[in-house]
Design a protein around this motif. Structure first.
Motif, PDB file in Angstrom:
ATOM      1  N   VAL A   4       0.830  -1.203   0.000  1.00 50.94           N
ATOM      2  CA  VAL A   4       0.000   0.000   0.000  1.00 50.94           C
ATOM      3  C   VAL A   4       0.866   1.254   0.000  1.00 50.94           C
ATOM      4  N   ASP A  17       3.430  -2.796   3.811  1.00 47.77           N
ATOM      5  CA  ASP A  17       2.624  -3.990   3.579  1.00 47.77           C
ATOM      6  C   ASP A  17       1.571  -4.112   4.672  1.00 47.77           C
ATOM      7  N   VAL A  18       0.345  -4.433   4.271  1.00 48.69           N
ATOM      8  CA  VAL A  18      -0.758  -4.587   5.223  1.00 48.69           C
ATOM      9  C   VAL A  18      -1.535  -5.866   4.904  1.00 48.69           C
ATOM     10  N   SER A  20      -4.997  -5.944   5.498  1.00 51.87           N
ATOM     11  CA  SER A  20      -6.261  -5.464   4.942  1.00 51.87           C
ATOM     12  C   SER A  20      -6.273  -3.948   4.937  1.00 51.87           C
ATOM     13  N   LEU A  21      -7.074  -3.394   4.047  1.00 51.50           N
ATOM     14  CA  LEU A  21      -7.181  -1.946   3.886  1.00 51.50           C
ATOM     15  C   LEU A  21      -8.657  -1.614   3.687  1.00 51.50           C
ATOM     16  N   THR A  31     -13.521  -3.130   1.976  1.00 49.36           N
ATOM     17  CA  THR A  31     -12.234  -3.633   2.461  1.00 49.36           C
ATOM     18  C   THR A  31     -11.530  -4.402   1.356  1.00 49.36           C
ATOM     19  N   CYS A  50      -5.607   0.862   7.769  1.00 44.46           N
ATOM     20  CA  CYS A  50      -4.615  -0.134   7.377  1.00 44.46           C
ATOM     21  C   CYS A  50      -4.365  -1.067   8.558  1.00 44.46           C
ATOM     22  N   LYS A  51      -4.608  -2.368   8.377  1.00 45.62           N
ATOM     23  CA  LYS A  51      -4.384  -3.344   9.445  1.00 45.62           C
ATOM     24  C   LYS A  51      -3.251  -4.280   9.054  1.00 45.62           C
ATOM     25  N   SER A  52      -2.301  -4.434   9.973  1.00 46.94           N
ATOM     26  CA  SER A  52      -1.182  -5.341   9.754  1.00 46.94           C
ATOM     27  C   SER A  52      -0.800  -5.983  11.084  1.00 46.94           C
ATOM     28  N   ASP A  57      -3.282   1.511  11.485  1.00 48.04           N
ATOM     29  CA  ASP A  57      -3.040   2.917  11.159  1.00 48.04           C
ATOM     30  C   ASP A  57      -4.308   3.461  10.532  1.00 48.04           C
ATOM     31  N   GLU A  58      -4.742   4.646  10.982  1.00 46.89           N
ATOM     32  CA  GLU A  58      -5.950   5.279  10.443  1.00 46.89           C
ATOM     33  C   GLU A  58      -5.614   6.672   9.935  1.00 46.89           C
TER      34      GLU A  58
END
Length: 79
Positions: A4, A17-18, A20-21, A31, A50-52, A57-58
């Motif tokens: 991303v 790299d994540v 899901s977004l 998503t 962004c979830k990793s 991170d928002e």
């Protein structure tokens, strides 16, 4: 994994790299996961999430667009 890159007129806001977004699409939030179908979407006011494995991170968005292709996501936004 998704690669991303989130860009603003001022420069790169996020790159990494994540797992899901989540994006605030013009037709509703959606998503992106691994092997998502190619898509281009306008973005409305909302949050990019962004979830990793490192956490979440928002980013607040006023508008923009996103492109998804081959596990690579490019997001251009105004904050």
């Amino acid at each position: 994994m998704l690669s991303v890159r989130i860009l603003t007129p001022e420069g790169t806001l996020f790159e990494g790299d994540v797992d899901s977004l989540t994006l605030p699409g013009s037709l509703g939030s959606f998503t992106v996961l691994d092997r998502h179908a190619p898509i281009i979407s306008a973005l409305e006011r909302g949050k990019v999430i962004c979830k990793s494995a490192n956490g979440v991170d928002e980013f607040n968005v006023s508008r923009g667009f996103a492109s998804v292709d081959n596990n690579t996501v490019s997001v251009c936004i105004e904050v």
